[in-house]
Write a protein that holds these residues in place. Structure first.
Motif, short mmCIF file in Angstrom:
data_model
loop_
_atom_site.label_atom_id
_atom_site.label_comp_id
_atom_site.label_asym_id
_atom_site.label_seq_id
_atom_site.Cartn_x
_atom_site.Cartn_y
_atom_site.Cartn_z
N LEU A 248 0.98 -1.48 0.01
CA LEU A 248 -0.37 0.13 0.30
C LEU A 248 1.26 1.03 0.23
CD1 LEU A 248 -2.73 1.40 0.41
CD2 LEU A 248 -2.38 1.15 2.75
N GLN A 249 0.08 1.86 -1.00
CA GLN A 249 1.26 3.67 -0.83
C GLN A 249 0.91 4.55 -0.56
OE1 GLN A 249 4.44 4.12 -4.00
NE2 GLN A 249 2.46 5.83 -4.90
N LEU A 250 0.87 5.31 0.17
CA LEU A 250 0.01 6.38 0.82
C LEU A 250 1.11 7.90 0.30
CD1 LEU A 250 0.04 5.83 4.38
CD2 LEU A 250 -1.30 5.41 2.84
N ASP A 251 0.25 8.65 -1.03
CA ASP A 251 0.26 9.28 -1.78
C ASP A 251 0.27 10.62 -0.68
OD1 ASP A 251 1.68 8.06 -3.87
OD2 ASP A 251 -0.64 7.51 -5.24
N ASP A 252 1.13 12.14 -1.05
CA ASP A 252 0.97 12.98 0.03
C ASP A 252 1.38 13.92 -0.66
OD1 ASP A 252 0.19 14.43 2.21
OD2 ASP A 252 0.55 13.32 3.29
N THR A 253 0.87 15.07 -1.11
CA THR A 253 1.25 16.85 -1.23
C THR A 253 0.98 17.31 0.16
OG1 THR A 253 -0.76 17.84 -2.15
CG2 THR A 253 0.33 16.66 -4.21
N SER A 254 1.09 16.86 1.05
CA SER A 254 0.85 18.12 2.21
C SER A 254 1.66 18.53 2.86
CB SER A 254 -0.43 17.74 2.92
OG SER A 254 -0.52 16.45 3.65
N TRP A 255 3.13 17.78 2.74
CA TRP A 255 4.33 17.98 3.35
C TRP A 255 4.57 19.09 2.15
CZ3 TRP A 255 6.07 15.56 7.99
CH2 TRP A 255 5.26 14.88 8.53
N GLY A 256 4.43 19.02 1.08
CA GLY A 256 4.98 19.90 0.35
C GLY A 256 5.11 21.34 0.31
N ALA A 257 3.63 21.50 1.20
CA ALA A 257 3.65 22.87 2.08
C ALA A 257 4.58 23.72 3.18
CB ALA A 257 1.57 23.28 2.38
N LEU A 258 4.92 22.73 4.16
CA LEU A 258 5.66 22.88 4.84
C LEU A 258 7.13 22.77 4.58
CD1 LEU A 258 3.08 20.03 7.51
CD2 LEU A 258 3.20 22.81 6.57
N PHE A 259 7.21 22.54 3.68
CA PHE A 259 8.96 22.59 2.83
C PHE A 259 9.33 24.11 2.18
CE2 PHE A 259 8.39 18.93 0.21
CZ PHE A 259 8.30 19.19 -0.69
N SER A 260 7.41 23.91 1.48
CA SER A 260 7.49 25.62 0.69
C SER A 260 7.17 26.74 1.39
CB SER A 260 6.20 25.14 -0.16
OG SER A 260 6.43 26.67 -1.23
N ASP A 261 8.68 27.70 0.87
CA ASP A 261 8.23 28.88 1.55
C ASP A 261 6.89 29.75 1.29
OD1 ASP A 261 11.09 28.44 2.94
OD2 ASP A 261 11.51 30.27 0.99
N ASP A 262 6.15 29.40 0.55
CA ASP A 262 5.20 30.62 -0.35
C ASP A 262 4.20 29.96 0.73
OD1 ASP A 262 6.78 31.80 -1.89
OD2 ASP A 262 6.20 31.05 -3.36
N PHE A 263 4.00 28.37 1.06
CA PHE A 263 2.62 27.70 1.31
C PHE A 263 3.11 27.81 2.99
CE2 PHE A 263 1.88 26.32 -2.83
CZ PHE A 263 1.09 25.95 -2.90
N ARG A 264 4.48 27.96 3.35
CA ARG A 264 4.43 28.52 4.98
C ARG A 264 3.46 29.29 5.26
NH1 ARG A 264 8.39 24.40 7.46
NH2 ARG A 264 8.52 26.29 8.76
N GLU A 265 3.54 30.35 4.44
CA GLU A 265 3.34 32.38 4.71
C GLU A 265 1.61 32.02 4.65
OE1 GLU A 265 5.80 35.05 1.98
OE2 GLU A 265 7.23 34.88 2.59
#
Length: 373
Positions: free
Chosen positions: A193-210
């Motif tokens: 089983l593979q869990l696909d996840d883009t949400s972590w990307g928001a936590l290393f993207s400067d724009d989305f962290r803002e």
């Protein structure tokens, strides 16, 4: 073709899971939407096209085979909207994915969450397993933080009218949904089983962290919460079931959503999250270097060195050089390779041809054979 043998997933040559939709399938889906095909007739065509896809995956030398996500419109939404307690709605998405996306369907946690016993992915997986033969039938679903991030903390409808009394309460509900789902898929025969996840990307993207800060949340605290949710979600997984997680930067018509290296999430994710492997994107400069891998424990790391976004084939010598470079942080026995993402995270697919995607996968398989034998 000689197989690359490992006893348990993930494998030396692996793949994220989605494939370009064949023309026959696109036509059938259009006919279904126009009322020219019944749901049963569409499913029969899907069955045929999935069977062809599985044979092609075997032919190129993959050990794990997926259904290409051929029954889905989106890589994540089809799974999430079939859960109890989810409401979906459409928005104007002009500007997302560097302007390639115009409209999007969002979702929010609208009431008490649950994993239904008749979730459609169960029957979808059973069909895949029935045609996989001696190969491993691999199932891909969105990870739990796709609900916690997009359906809760980044969902204005939820923040305006929360369905749970606290973030901890909704987090625990999501954990239970995934525990129930993992057990249900296991009982259906799933062992990969593979869990696909883009949400972590928001936590290393400067724009989305803002953007996260603007909504009143601390991105670093969310990193810990994301890790907690994932750890608890997979805590009861059966011993003979492999679970991996794909940390994705977004993939729509060969465009992307997030940029930034893994450093802001690396310690919490890699040192704490007890999955069997991490599919990580390292296909371009947006990913940064391999140094965040120093936090890896005993998990396998599937290096996404081959891009699924463009047709140009990577140089095998360069791929081998980059694998060697990664061994500064992770032993060679814990490494694998794959494309950085799927070839069609949505039904539109990336801007490459079907032949391009098979060329990419053959490159992955051949390179893995040369590295690991």
């Amino acid at each position: 073709m000689k197989q690359i043998t490992l006893t348990k997933a993930p494998f030396r040559a692996d793949h994220v899971g989605s494939f370009l939709r064949p023309q026959r399938l696109k036509e059938a889906r259009a006919q279904f939407l126009e009322g020219q095909l019944t749901k049963e007739e569409l499913r029969a065509i899907e069955d045929v096209e999935i069977a062809k896809l599985v044979e092609k995956q075997k032919e190129v030398g993959l050990i794990a085979v997926s259904d290409g996500e051929f029954r889905r419109k989106w890589w994540h939404l089809d799974f999430i909207q079939a859960l109890e307690g989810i409401r979906v709605y459409d928005i104007d998405a002009t500007g997302l994915f560097n302007g390639t996306m115009k409209k999007a369907t969002l979702y929010t946690v609208d009431s008490k969450l649950g994993f239904p016993a008749d979730h459609p992915f169960l029957e979808d997986f059973k069909y895949l397993k029935s045609i996989a033969g001696e190969h491993i039938a691999k199932l891909t679903i969105p990870g739990p933080n796709m609900i916690f991030y997009s359906g809760v903390v980044n969902s204005q409808p939820y923040l305006d009218k929360p369905a749970y009394s606290s973030l901890d309460e909704v987090a625990q509900a999501i954990v239970q949904v995934y525990r129930d789902a993992i057990q249900a898929f296991y009982e259906a025969g799933c062992r990969y089983l593979q869990l696909d996840d883009t949400s972590w990307g928001a936590l290393f993207s400067d724009d989305f962290r803002e953007k996260i800060i603007a909504k009143g949340f601390d991105p670093d605290e969310l990193v810990k919460k994301f890790a907690d949710i994932t750890v608890e979600a997979v805590a009861n997984k059966p011993e003979d079931m492999a679970i991996t997680i794909h940390i994705c930067r977004g993939n729509f018509k060969s465009s992307w959503l997030y940029q930034g290296n893994y450093e802001p999430i690396a310690e919490e994710l890699f040192s704490r999250v007890n999955v069997d492997g991490f599919f990580l994107e390292f296909d371009d400069e947006r990913a940064g270097d391999f140094s965040p891998l120093r936090f890896i424990q005993k998990q396998q790391v599937i290096l996404g060195l081959v891009t699924s976004k463009t047709a140009e084939l990577e140089d095998p010598a360069e791929l081998k050089r980059r694998v060697k470079e990664a061994t500064q942080y992770v032993p060679i026995d814990q490494l694998c390779i794959s494309p950085q993402c799927g070839f069609a995270s949505t039904e539109e697919g990336n801007t490459i041809s079907e032949q391009d995607q098979w060329n990419k996968l053959r490159l992955v398989v051949e390179t893995a054979k040369e590295i690991w034998g």
